[in-house]
Scaffold this motif. Structure first.
Motif, PDB file in Angstrom:
ATOM      1  N   PRO A   1       0.724  -1.156  -0.041  1.00 37.11           N
ATOM      2  CA  PRO A   1      -0.187   0.004   0.022  1.00 37.11           C
ATOM      3  C   PRO A   1       0.877   1.311   0.109  1.00 37.11           C
ATOM      4  O   PRO A   1       0.403   2.256  -0.580  1.00 37.11           O
ATOM      5  N   THR A   2       2.027   1.171   0.616  1.00 32.58           N
ATOM      6  CA  THR A   2       2.872   2.466   0.836  1.00 32.58           C
ATOM      7  C   THR A   2       3.276   3.114  -0.755  1.00 32.58           C
ATOM      8  O   THR A   2       3.927   4.199  -0.876  1.00 32.58           O
ATOM      9  N   ALA A   3       3.005   2.220  -1.774  1.00 31.71           N
ATOM     10  CA  ALA A   3       3.158   2.706  -3.283  1.00 31.71           C
ATOM     11  C   ALA A   3       2.582   3.776  -3.798  1.00 31.71           C
ATOM     12  O   ALA A   3       2.736   4.379  -4.659  1.00 31.71           O
ATOM     13  N   TRP A   4       1.300   3.584  -3.115  1.00 31.26           N
ATOM     14  CA  TRP A   4       0.246   4.565  -3.684  1.00 31.26           C
ATOM     15  C   TRP A   4       0.622   6.011  -3.895  1.00 31.26           C
ATOM     16  O   TRP A   4       0.223   6.654  -4.918  1.00 31.26           O
ATOM     17  N   ASP A   5       1.370   6.681  -2.882  1.00 32.55           N
ATOM     18  CA  ASP A   5       1.883   7.923  -3.164  1.00 32.55           C
ATOM     19  C   ASP A   5       2.746   8.044  -4.155  1.00 32.55           C
ATOM     20  O   ASP A   5       2.812   9.129  -4.877  1.00 32.55           O
ATOM     21  N   VAL A   6       3.455   7.041  -4.503  1.00 34.00           N
ATOM     22  CA  VAL A   6       4.414   7.108  -5.633  1.00 34.00           C
ATOM     23  C   VAL A   6       3.609   7.054  -6.901  1.00 34.00           C
ATOM     24  O   VAL A   6       4.018   7.578  -7.802  1.00 34.00           O
ATOM     25  N   VAL A   7       2.816   5.988  -6.926  1.00 33.73           N
ATOM     26  CA  VAL A   7       2.100   5.837  -8.357  1.00 33.73           C
ATOM     27  C   VAL A   7       0.964   6.812  -8.758  1.00 33.73           C
ATOM     28  O   VAL A   7       0.540   6.816  -9.848  1.00 33.73           O
ATOM     29  N   ALA A   8       0.448   7.255  -7.867  1.00 32.74           N
ATOM     30  CA  ALA A   8      -0.873   8.297  -8.059  1.00 32.74           C
ATOM     31  C   ALA A   8      -0.605   9.139  -9.126  1.00 32.74           C
ATOM     32  O   ALA A   8      -1.543   9.310 -10.061  1.00 32.74           O
ATOM     33  N   PRO A   9       0.463  10.098  -9.150  1.00 31.84           N
ATOM     34  CA  PRO A   9       0.753  10.747 -10.438  1.00 31.84           C
ATOM     35  C   PRO A   9       1.407  10.065 -11.723  1.00 31.84           C
ATOM     36  O   PRO A   9       1.471  10.958 -12.535  1.00 31.84           O
ATOM     37  N   MET A  10       1.675   9.056 -11.511  1.00 26.64           N
ATOM     38  CA  MET A  10       2.372   8.329 -12.546  1.00 26.64           C
ATOM     39  C   MET A  10       1.514   8.107 -13.952  1.00 26.64           C
ATOM     40  O   MET A  10       0.453   7.824 -13.700  1.00 26.64           O
ATOM     41  N   ARG A  11       1.982   8.116 -15.075  1.00 26.90           N
ATOM     42  CA  ARG A  11       1.320   7.819 -16.471  1.00 26.90           C
ATOM     43  C   ARG A  11       1.365   6.476 -16.455  1.00 26.90           C
ATOM     44  O   ARG A  11       2.247   5.728 -16.294  1.00 26.90           O
ATOM     45  N   LYS A  12       0.179   5.645 -16.482  1.00 25.07           N
ATOM     46  CA  LYS A  12      -0.036   4.461 -16.653  1.00 25.07           C
ATOM     47  C   LYS A  12      -1.303   4.002 -17.685  1.00 25.07           C
ATOM     48  O   LYS A  12      -2.240   4.937 -17.800  1.00 25.07           O
ATOM     49  N   ARG A  13      -0.995   2.860 -18.012  1.00 23.73           N
ATOM     50  CA  ARG A  13      -2.396   2.525 -18.927  1.00 23.73           C
ATOM     51  C   ARG A  13      -3.365   1.753 -18.055  1.00 23.73           C
ATOM     52  O   ARG A  13      -4.647   2.028 -18.311  1.00 23.73           O
TER      53      ARG A  13
ATOM     54  N   GLU B   1       3.565  -5.045  12.612  1.00 24.11           N
ATOM     55  CA  GLU B   1       4.684  -3.906  12.831  1.00 24.11           C
ATOM     56  C   GLU B   1       4.215  -2.619  12.009  1.00 24.11           C
ATOM     57  O   GLU B   1       4.909  -1.493  12.184  1.00 24.11           O
ATOM     58  N   ALA B   2       3.130  -2.490  11.259  1.00 25.42           N
ATOM     59  CA  ALA B   2       2.588  -1.407  10.507  1.00 25.42           C
ATOM     60  C   ALA B   2       1.957  -0.401  11.478  1.00 25.42           C
ATOM     61  O   ALA B   2       1.291  -0.430  12.704  1.00 25.42           O
ATOM     62  N   ASP B   3       2.055   0.885  11.112  1.00 23.37           N
ATOM     63  CA  ASP B   3       1.286   2.053  11.505  1.00 23.37           C
ATOM     64  C   ASP B   3      -0.155   1.832  10.939  1.00 23.37           C
ATOM     65  O   ASP B   3      -0.388   2.247   9.771  1.00 23.37           O
ATOM     66  N   ARG B   4      -0.962   1.239  11.738  1.00 24.64           N
ATOM     67  CA  ARG B   4      -2.156   0.619  11.019  1.00 24.64           C
ATOM     68  C   ARG B   4      -3.018   1.906  10.485  1.00 24.64           C
ATOM     69  O   ARG B   4      -3.321   1.716   9.308  1.00 24.64           O
ATOM     70  N   ALA B   5      -3.035   2.809  11.199  1.00 24.71           N
ATOM     71  CA  ALA B   5      -3.878   3.881  10.636  1.00 24.71           C
ATOM     72  C   ALA B   5      -3.407   4.706   9.452  1.00 24.71           C
ATOM     73  O   ALA B   5      -4.133   4.962   8.473  1.00 24.71           O
ATOM     74  N   SER B   6      -2.010   4.779   9.400  1.00 24.98           N
ATOM     75  CA  SER B   6      -1.560   5.343   8.017  1.00 24.98           C
ATOM     76  C   SER B   6      -1.639   4.104   6.972  1.00 24.98           C
ATOM     77  O   SER B   6      -1.791   4.553   5.684  1.00 24.98           O
ATOM     78  N   ILE B   7      -1.160   2.893   7.047  1.00 19.67           N
ATOM     79  CA  ILE B   7      -1.410   2.017   5.881  1.00 19.67           C
ATOM     80  C   ILE B   7      -2.803   1.553   5.612  1.00 19.67           C
ATOM     81  O   ILE B   7      -3.198   1.592   4.676  1.00 19.67           O
ATOM     82  N   GLU B   8      -3.691   1.695   6.655  1.00 25.14           N
ATOM     83  CA  GLU B   8      -5.119   1.520   6.078  1.00 25.14           C
ATOM     84  C   GLU B   8      -5.637   2.619   5.207  1.00 25.14           C
ATOM     85  O   GLU B   8      -6.341   2.627   4.343  1.00 25.14           O
ATOM     86  N   ALA B   9      -5.200   3.923   5.618  1.00 25.00           N
ATOM     87  CA  ALA B   9      -5.559   5.086   4.607  1.00 25.00           C
ATOM     88  C   ALA B   9      -5.096   4.871   3.456  1.00 25.00           C
ATOM     89  O   ALA B   9      -5.684   5.039   2.487  1.00 25.00           O
ATOM     90  N   LEU B  10      -3.876   4.363   2.958  1.00 26.62           N
ATOM     91  CA  LEU B  10      -3.256   4.085   1.904  1.00 26.62           C
ATOM     92  C   LEU B  10      -4.105   3.077   1.235  1.00 26.62           C
ATOM     93  O   LEU B  10      -4.292   2.991  -0.194  1.00 26.62           O
ATOM     94  N   GLU B  11      -4.369   1.917   1.782  1.00 27.56           N
ATOM     95  CA  GLU B  11      -5.247   0.950   1.297  1.00 27.56           C
ATOM     96  C   GLU B  11      -6.579   1.466   0.765  1.00 27.56           C
ATOM     97  O   GLU B  11      -6.902   1.071  -0.383  1.00 27.56           O
ATOM     98  N   HIS B  12      -7.090   2.231   1.448  1.00 24.94           N
ATOM     99  CA  HIS B  12      -8.444   2.980   1.000  1.00 24.94           C
ATOM    100  C   HIS B  12      -8.230   3.691  -0.004  1.00 24.94           C
ATOM    101  O   HIS B  12      -9.164   3.681  -0.964  1.00 24.94           O
ATOM    102  N   GLU B  13      -7.079   4.263  -0.305  1.00 25.23           N
ATOM    103  CA  GLU B  13      -6.928   5.274  -1.570  1.00 25.23           C
ATOM    104  C   GLU B  13      -6.802   4.314  -2.748  1.00 25.23           C
ATOM    105  O   GLU B  13      -7.140   4.501  -3.744  1.00 25.23           O
ATOM    106  N   LEU B  14      -5.994   3.047  -2.662  1.00 24.29           N
ATOM    107  CA  LEU B  14      -5.914   2.297  -3.664  1.00 24.29           C
ATOM    108  C   LEU B  14      -7.407   1.418  -4.156  1.00 24.29           C
ATOM    109  O   LEU B  14      -7.541   1.312  -4.959  1.00 24.29           O
ATOM    110  N   LEU B  15      -7.914   1.188  -2.991  1.00 24.34           N
ATOM    111  CA  LEU B  15      -9.507   0.654  -3.449  1.00 24.34           C
ATOM    112  C   LEU B  15     -10.218   1.694  -4.060  1.00 24.34           C
ATOM    113  O   LEU B  15     -10.980   1.207  -4.760  1.00 24.34           O
TER     114      LEU B  15
END
Length: 680
Positions: free
Chosen positions: A421-433, A448-462
């Protein structure tokens, strides 16, 4: 006894031409009681399949999920008609009513393996469809004299131009692939077409190969058909593909030296004609920018996978790696090793120093190509995802590195697949098919994850992914309100060729030296998924059996030192795992009872079954469809009892049946489904 006939038509975006083809075939088949039609469609996105269904409702349709080229389509048609002689047709061919009788008569002649009709242009003029075997001298002759003039002299031209050759029955080295009838005997002896050419030269190679095996290619002028054609001569892309494949077929048949001579001759042809037409300039450029095999549709765009694992030190059986290795056979792939979900710190992580050191070693490799078409990069991240500012800085840093590598690899508009999920910030503005979220796990449940932060990133991807693929029905059902019809279940595969039981002579010495019976586990020994208390109970209550644990561990393994029947062998290379697993008497999956496992679907389940091993597991949702093959348990006591029973009685089904139950789950089939979804 007459061999039945199948007419195989390979289509791709053929809605405008296939109706007349099918109508002509229907008329031609009226006198052939044992004839049938097979239409193989290479993932058309127009109305081709609707036209076929409307025009030929009795035709067998093979709808492929990807366009892997003409040869792949023909081979799929062959597979659909194994007992037949097969007439291969382009969808822009129109058979004359009496075409099939003379063609079948020609095929019935002794020694004939392939029969071809006389092809006419739309205006009724002769189409030059007969060819001599390709070689560098003929290519040079055509470069200097032109194809038609060179064709008048057999040593100097590949094209047969003599009018008399098209008026009488005869043989040829090969014929153009728009229409040709191949016998079942020839197919059985020669096999399938080579799919790597993608388009053009596959029929050349196949027919020349047939001739070398004693099967004549017979031309029958009484059988006539109209071939519209023309695309190759007007399309720079198709012309270049046909041109470069002329060199490739010589390389594959005669070696590099002959291919080098062929390359120079073909290069000269395109160079002399480049000022006149764009198609020659395109071919000239592609000859100079040589690649071993043609690019497939979408290959130049490629795939970028942000993995949750690291290729250099994690288990390479992980689904990210398995899927991408299969995709890499048809597309260029860049795997971005895990950028992590937090910085390992004392008190929150185990083996902190070792984990940081191995990641730095991975980053030092930066970009490597461990397999053809398969690139792996390890960007330098800043894994501080709890801080919005540092998270943004890290995303900019990683994105710049990935863009640099993707540009160098020619990936202008890639399909991007994200597992971590932490790749969301990386890929969001990238050009993609398209963007695929590989929801193989719920990473916010990672201890070991920061649950709140990782869950927010998961929701963005979803919310923003074009496709969300799941391996767990339970997780897919829970998240359906967020994903809707973008959710897709893509079950794990298994490398069936790799996970084949090995004879005892091939077992590694270290496991062969361990007393049997052996209770075995291979995979990551992570304390957030593996129940180590349960493992210790197995060791204590079954002292007569050896507990063999294979894999890297994040849990202190010293706790097992007091148990002489526990053998932790540590990490073993992926290539050796089937040999180790073959020595197990029972394979186990001793999972924790937590949300991570509830939403999981371990790959090792199919790997165990492919090896024919009886399996005992703690219960989890995705195991529901395996209860006829796997002993699922709840509680430590029930688990130990199931292991004891399996050691005494064997598994619920024979080893051969266990393996047979997963044979349809190849990684190739999973990857083809994924590509069809993401590129469709």
């Amino acid at each position: 006894m007459t061999v039945p006939l199948a007419v195989v038509i390979v289509t791709y975006h053929s809605a405008d031409v296939v109706q007349e083809c099918l109508e002509s075939v229907a008329v031609a088949l009226e006198s052939i009681p044992d004839g049938r039609v097979v239409v193989v469609d290479n993932a058309s996105t127009d109305d081709t399949l609707a036209v076929v269904a409307r025009t030929a409702p009795n035709a067998q349709i093979v709808a492929r999920t990807t366009n892997d080229g003409f040869a792949a389509g023909v081979n799929a048609g062959f597979a659909a008609a194994p007992e037949c002689d097969v007439l291969v047709l382009n969808p822009d061919v129109r058979l004359e009513p009496g075409a099939l009788g003379p063609l079948r008569e020609a095929l019935a002649q002794p020694g004939v393996g392939i029969a071809a009709p006389r092809l006419l242009n739309a205006d009724g003029s002769q189409q030059l469809s007969l060819r001599r075997a390709p070689n560098p001298l003929r290519a040079l002759g055509e470069a200097l004299l032109g194809g038609t003039r060179a064709g008048r002299l057999a040593p100097l031209g590949e094209l047969v131009v003599a009018e008399r050759a098209y008026r009488r029955t005869g043989t040829a080295d090969w014929v153009t692939g728009a229409a040709w009838l191949v016998s079942r005997a020839c197919r059985d002896a020669i096999g399938t077409l080579e799919e790597k050419y993608f388009l053009y030269s596959e029929e050349t190679e196949y027919m020349v190969r047939a001739g070398e095996r004693g099967f004549a290619i017979r031309f029958e002028p009484r059988s006539r058909a109209v071939h519209l054609g023309g695309e190759q001569s007007t399309s720079p892309v198709l012309w270049s593909l046909a041109t470069t494949n002329r060199v490739r077929v010589i390389r594959e048949r005669h070696g590099r030296l002959a291919a080098f001579a062929m390359w120079w001759a073909v290069l000269l042809n395109e160079l002399l004609r480049a000022p006149r037409e764009p198609k020659h300039r395109k071919a000239l450029g592609d000859l100079l920018r040589w690649r071993r095999w043609p690019a497939r549709p979408g290959e130049d765009q490629g795939w970028i996978c942000f993995s949750a694992q690291d290729w250099w030190y994690h288990n390479r059986a992980h689904s990210d790696f398995q899927l991408m290795r299969s995709v890499a056979e048809r597309r260029k792939v860049l795997v971005v090793n895990s950028i992590g979900m937090r910085m390992p710190t004392p008190g929150n992580s185990t083996h902190v120093a070792r984990r940081i050191l191995r990641k730095l070693r991975s980053v030092a490799k930066f970009v490597r190509r461990p397999l053809p078409g398969f690139y792996v990069m390890s960007p330098l991240p800043l894994p501080f995802y709890g801080s919005p500012f540092l998270r943004k800085v890290s995303a900019v840093l990683v994105r710049a590195q990935v863009r640099l590598v993707a540009t160098a690899l020619g990936m202008r508009t890639p399909v991007i697949m994200v597992t971590i999920p932490t790749a969301w910030d990386v890929v969001a503005p990238m050009r993609k098919r398209s963007l695929v979220f590989n929801r193989s796990d719920r990473h916010s449940d990672f201890p070991e994850a920061d649950r709140a932060s990782i869950e927010a990133l998961e929701h963005e991807l979803l919310a923003h992914a074009d496709h969300v693929v799941y391996v767990s029905h339970a997780l897919m059902d829970e998240e359906r309100p967020r994903t809707g019809d973008r959710a897709h279940f893509l079950d794990h595969g298994v490398d069936l060729d790799h996970f084949t039981a090995r004879p005892e002579a091939e077992w590694p010495d270290d496991i062969r030296s361990i007393d049997s019976p052996r209770i075995g586990f291979f995979g990551a020994l992570d304390d957030f998924v593996v129940d180590f208390d349960l493992l210790e109970r197995v060791a204590v209550e079954l002292p007569g059996a050896s507990l063999v644990l294979i894999g890297d561990a994040t849990h202190p393994m010293e706790r097992f030192d007091e148990h002489p029947n526990v053998h932790w062998l540590g990490f073993r290379p992926y290539d050796t795992i089937p040999a180790y697993g073959s020595a197990f008497d029972v394979a186990i999956m001793p999972w924790q009872d937590n949300n991570w496992i509830k939403h999981s679907n371990p790959i090792k389940l199919k790997e165990y079954l492919a090896l024919g091993l009886p399996v005992v597991s703690t219960d989890f949702a995705e195991l529901a469809t395996y209860t006829d093959r796997v002993r699922a348990t709840t509680g430590h006591g029930e688990f130990v009892a199931a292991v004891r029973r399996t050691l005494a009685e064997g598994g619920p089904r024979p080893a051969s049946a266990l393996r047979a139950s997963v044979t349809r789950f190849s990684w190739h089939s999973r990857a083809a489904e994924l590509v069809g979804l993401a590129e469709g």
